[in-house]
Design a protein around this motif. Structure first.
Motif, short mmCIF file in Angstrom:
data_model
loop_
_atom_site.label_atom_id
_atom_site.label_comp_id
_atom_site.label_asym_id
_atom_site.label_seq_id
_atom_site.Cartn_x
_atom_site.Cartn_y
_atom_site.Cartn_z
N PHE A 362 -12.44 -9.82 10.60
CA PHE A 362 -11.56 -9.77 11.76
C PHE A 362 -10.10 -9.87 11.32
O PHE A 362 -9.23 -9.12 11.77
N THR A 363 -9.82 -10.79 10.39
CA THR A 363 -8.46 -11.02 9.93
C THR A 363 -7.91 -9.82 9.16
O THR A 363 -6.73 -9.47 9.29
N VAL A 364 -8.76 -9.18 8.36
CA VAL A 364 -8.34 -8.01 7.60
C VAL A 364 -7.78 -6.93 8.51
O VAL A 364 -6.86 -6.19 8.16
N SER A 365 -8.29 -6.85 9.73
CA SER A 365 -7.88 -5.78 10.64
C SER A 365 -6.59 -6.09 11.40
O SER A 365 -6.03 -5.19 12.03
N LEU A 366 -6.09 -7.32 11.32
CA LEU A 366 -4.99 -7.72 12.21
C LEU A 366 -3.68 -7.00 11.92
O LEU A 366 -2.88 -6.78 12.83
N ASN A 367 -3.42 -6.65 10.66
CA ASN A 367 -2.13 -6.05 10.33
C ASN A 367 -2.22 -4.55 10.08
O ASN A 367 -1.27 -3.94 9.62
N GLU A 368 -3.36 -3.94 10.40
CA GLU A 368 -3.47 -2.50 10.17
C GLU A 368 -2.54 -1.76 11.12
O GLU A 368 -2.36 -2.14 12.28
N LEU A 369 -1.94 -0.71 10.62
CA LEU A 369 -0.97 0.08 11.39
C LEU A 369 -1.33 1.55 11.23
O LEU A 369 -1.02 2.18 10.22
N GLU A 370 -2.00 2.07 12.24
CA GLU A 370 -2.43 3.46 12.19
C GLU A 370 -1.25 4.40 12.46
O GLU A 370 -0.26 4.02 13.07
N THR A 371 -1.39 5.64 12.03
CA THR A 371 -0.33 6.64 12.21
C THR A 371 0.02 6.80 13.69
O THR A 371 -0.87 6.99 14.52
N ILE A 376 4.14 3.07 19.99
CA ILE A 376 3.70 2.43 21.23
C ILE A 376 3.80 0.90 21.17
O ILE A 376 3.68 0.24 22.19
N LEU A 377 4.03 0.36 19.98
CA LEU A 377 4.19 -1.08 19.86
C LEU A 377 5.60 -1.51 20.28
O LEU A 377 6.54 -0.73 20.19
N ALA A 378 5.72 -2.76 20.69
CA ALA A 378 7.05 -3.32 20.91
C ALA A 378 7.78 -3.34 19.57
O ALA A 378 7.17 -3.58 18.53
N PRO A 379 9.09 -3.06 19.55
CA PRO A 379 9.82 -3.04 18.28
C PRO A 379 9.86 -4.40 17.59
O PRO A 379 10.28 -4.49 16.43
N THR A 380 9.44 -5.45 18.30
CA THR A 380 9.42 -6.79 17.72
C THR A 380 8.04 -7.17 17.19
O THR A 380 7.85 -8.30 16.72
#
Length: 460
Positions: A362-371, A376-380
Motif C-alpha cells: 500500500f505504501t509503495v503506491s502512495l507516491n506514484e505519479l502517472e503520466t 489534475i492534482l492540486a499544485p501543493t
C-alpha cells in the motif's frame, strides 16, 4: 455473537501474483493481523484471506524506482550529539535520515486496512463494532514496524489526496501549521458509510540512544449508519539504537477508544519492551460498557495479531499462559543469543522489502505519479515535491539540493508575511473544536474534491 469466530485480517505484503517476480509469496511481510475470537477457546486459529478485489480495478506499482539509500557512510552522531533533549521538528536533518514520503503520506497509511471500518459499519451490535474499530486503531501503527526512516516534514500549505475506489474511500490532508507542525486530514467512505478525520502534531525528541515521537491530537471515526463517533489518540512511538546497533521500534502507552453514543470504551495498553524484550510489541486491553463492566478482553502484538476472549475465558487463558511462559523462559535462558536481551525480529524480513524502506505494498503506491496526473492534482500535492521525487529515484544529491531550496523558500515566505504583517491562511481546514471531545482540532471545510485549485500557494 452466538459463539462464532470472527476474523479481522490485516495482512499486508507485496502481491504474490506480481508479474515482475520481484516479490514472492514466501517473502510477504505481515504487518498486522487482527483476529478476534468470540468463542471461549484460546483464540488460536487460521488467518483469513484479505477480501478479494474486484476485476478491472486499476493496478498500482509494486516497487520503487530505486533501492533504499544506505546510511553506512554517514556519521549519525556528528549530527545528533547537538540535539539531545530538543524537539527534532525545529532541527534541519540531513536527507540521509529520511524515507521518500511526506508525513502527510505517512498519515494516509491509516487507511491501509480501511475494510475494518467497512466491517464495523456492517456489524449489528455495539460490542462487535468496537472490536472492529479497535482492530483498525491498532492496524494504523502496524505499518511502522521496522520503518526507521523519517518522513519529510510537510511544507506549510502542502497537501495530499488519495482516492481508492477499490478500497472504498477518498482522503485529503493539509499541513495547516509549521510551528508547531500540525497536519490535518479528512477521509470519507465512497458509500457514505463513514467519516474519518483528525489533526496530528507529534512531538519528536532525541534522548541520546533513541528518538521518541509523542502523539498529540485527536483521531475521530464516525460510523454514519449507526450515528456513532469514536475518538482516540495514538501510542508513543520510539526508535532505538539511532547511534549504534540495529534500529528497532516500539510503541508504548495507553490508547482509549471511546464510543460517544453508547459510552463504551476500549482501553489498550501498548507494553514497553522491558529489560529482556519480553513485552516487546505486546498489546493488552479490554472493552467496557458505560458502567465500567468489562465485556471483552483483547491481547496480542501490534506487529502480528490481536486476539479476543470474553473475560471469564481470558482469566483461564492467562493462567495457562503463565505456566507456559515459565517453561519457555527456562529454555530461552539456555540460549546465548537471548541472554543479553537482544531484540529478535518477530517475522523474517524479505531483502527486497528492506531495500524498499520496509514499505508495505500500500505504501509503495502512495507516491506514484502517472503520466498526466500532475495536471489534475492540486499544485501543493506532495507527489510534486522535487526533493521527495529525487530521493525516490535514487538521486540523493538532487534531493538534498531541492530540500535546501524548498526550506529556504519557505523561510523567505515566512519573512515576507512578517514584513506585511499577514497571517497564513489555510485552504481546506479551519481551526475549531472537536465536536465530540471539545478539544482543539482542525476541521475540514469541504470543497477540495470539486477541484477548484485557484489561489493555491506556490510552495515548490
Amino acid at each position: 455473537m452466538n459463539g462464532e469466530e470472527e476474523f479481522f485480517d490485516a495482512v499486508t505484503g507485496f502481491d504474490s501474483d506480481n508479474s515482475s517476480g520481484e516479490f514472492s509469496e514466501a517473502n510477504q511481510r505481515v504487518t498486522g493481523v487482527i483476529h478476534v475470537d468470540t468463542s471461549k477457546s484460546n483464540g488460536i486459529g487460521k488467518v483469513g484471506e484479505r477480501p478479494p478485489q474486484e476485476n478491472g480495478i486499476q493496478k498500482h506499482r509494486t516497487s520503487l524506482p530505486a533501492p533504499m539509500f544506505t546510511r553506512s557512510d554517514f556519521s549519525v552522531w556528528s549530527i545528533l550529539k547537538k540535539c539531545i533533549g530538543l524537539e527534532l521538528s525545529k532541527i534541519t536533518m540531513p536527507i540521509a535520515f529520511n524515507e521518500p514520503l511526506s508525513f502527510l503520506q505517512r498519515i494516509t497509511e491509516y487507511m491501509e486496512h480501511v475494510y475494518l471500518i467497512h466491517k464495523a459499519s456492517c456489524q449489528p451490535q455495539p460490542l462487535e463494532r468496537m472490536q472492529s474499530v479497535a482492530a483498525f486503531a491498532v492496524s494504523a501503527v502496524a505499518s511502522q514496524w521496522e520503518r526507521t526512516g523519517k518522513p519529510f516534514n510537510p511544507l506549510l500549505g502542502e497537501t495530499y489526496e488519495l482516492t481508492r475506489e477499490d478500497l472504498g474511500f477518498r482522503f485529503i490532508s493539509e499541513q495547516v501549521s509549521h510551528h508547531p507542525p500540525i497536519s490535518a486530514f479528512y477521509s470519507e467512505g465512497l458509500h457514505q458509510d463513514f467519516l474519518f478525520h483528525g489533526s496530528i502534531y507529534p512531538k519528536l525528541k532525541f534522548w541520546g540512544k533513541s528518538v521518541e515521537a509523542e502523539p498529540r491530537g485527536t483521531i475521530t471515526l464516525e460510523l454514519l449508519k449507526h450515528n456513532e463517533a469514536y475518538t482516540w489518540t495514538n501510542p508513543t512511538c520510539c526508535v532505538h539504537n539511532v547511534i549504534i546497533g540495529k534500529l528497532w521500534i516500539e510503541q508504548y502507552g495507553t490508547v482509549e477508544i471511546v464510543n460517544h453514543r453508547t459510552g463504551d470504551k476500549c482501553v489498550l495498553h501498548f507494553k514497553p519492551c522491558g529489560l529482556f524484550g519480553k513485552e516487546l510489541h505486546k498489546v493488552e486491553g479490554y472493552i467496557q460498557d458505560k458502567n465500567k463492566k468489562k465485556l471483552f478482553m483483547i491481547y496480542g502484538k501490534w506487529t502480528e495479531c490481536l486476539w479476543g476472549l470474553d473475560p471469564a475465558a481470558y482469566e483461564s487463558f492467562k493462567k495457562q499462559e503463565r505456566r507456559t511462559d515459565s517453561l519457555r523462559k527456562t529454555k530461552l535462558d539456555d540460549c546465548p543469543e537471548k541472554a543479553d536481551g537482544d531484540v529478535v525480529d518477530a517475522v523474517p524480513e524479505a531483502q527486497e522489502t528492506v531495500q524498499m524502506y520496509n514499505f508495505t505494498s500500500f505504501t509503495v503506491s502512495l507516491n506514484e505519479l502517472e503520466t498526466g496526473m500532475e495536471k489534475i492534482l492540486a499544485p501543493t500535492d506532495c507527489r510534486l515535491r522535487p526533493d521527495i521525487r529525487g530521493m525516490e529515484n535514487g538521486n540523493m544529491d538532487l534531493a538534498s539540493q531541492e530540500k535546501e531550496r524548498l526550506e529556504e523558500k519557505q523561510r523567505e515566505a515566512r519573512r515576507e508575511r512578517a514584513r506585511e504583517e499577514a497571517e497564513w491562511q489555510t485552504r481546506w481546514f479551519h481551526r475549531g473544536s472537536n465536536p465530540y471531545t471539545g478539544t482543539p482540532d482542525w476541521l475540514y471545510v469541504g470543497g477540495y474534491f470539486e477541484r477548484d485549485f485557484s489561489g493555491c500557494p506556490d510552495i515548490y
